[in-house]
Write a protein that holds these residues in place. Structure first.
Motif: not given
Length: 130
Positions: A56-67, A94-108
């Motif tokens: 996965s990839k997590i986008y900055r800023p790292m010090n926020v509660p929701d990324q 639905k099927p997800v192609a190899q070049n596609q990804c899931l969007t998610a929210r990371l809660f710290n």
């Protein structure tokens, strides 16, 4: 002399009780780790073995509660799917192609805990253009 021997015996008994309690706590922690739920890939629903991680990839800023987080998959479904493994979006099913990804929210959360909420795939979750 008798008091010295009784004192030594009491010290040995206290030491053995403390050692037993510490040993028993370590055994409980080990058994608790074994009972832990298996981590599954959100794309292919495959159980991950110890040492396998979700890519996965997590986008900055790292010090926020929701990324913002993009989930590409696990070693079983990314960069190439193993035989019999299908990449399915957990939101729209639905099927997800190899070049596609899931969007998610990371809660710290407090105490270093993290929680991931999958919002959707590239098809069902279109990012807003603000």
């Amino acid at each position: 002399m008798e008091y010295l021997l009784m004192g030594l015996a009491v010290c040995v008994i206290v030491f053995l009780i403390a050692w037993y309690i510490k040993f028993n706590q370590k055994q409980r922690k080990k058994s608790h780790v074994k009972e832990k739920q298996h981590v599954k890939c959100p794309l292919c629903d495959t159980n991950l073995f110890v040492g396998e991680n979700i890519i996965s990839k997590i986008y900055r800023p790292m010090n926020v509660p929701d990324q913002l987080m993009l989930i590409s998959g696990c070693p079983h479904c990314y960069p190439k799917c193993e035989s019999g493994v299908k990449r399915i979006c957990p939101v729209c099913r639905k099927p997800v192609a190899q070049n596609q990804c899931l969007t998610a929210r990371l809660f710290n959360k407090a105490l270093g805990k993290k929680h991931v909420h999958v919002v959707g795939c590239s098809n069902c979750h279109k990012p807003r253009a603000d």
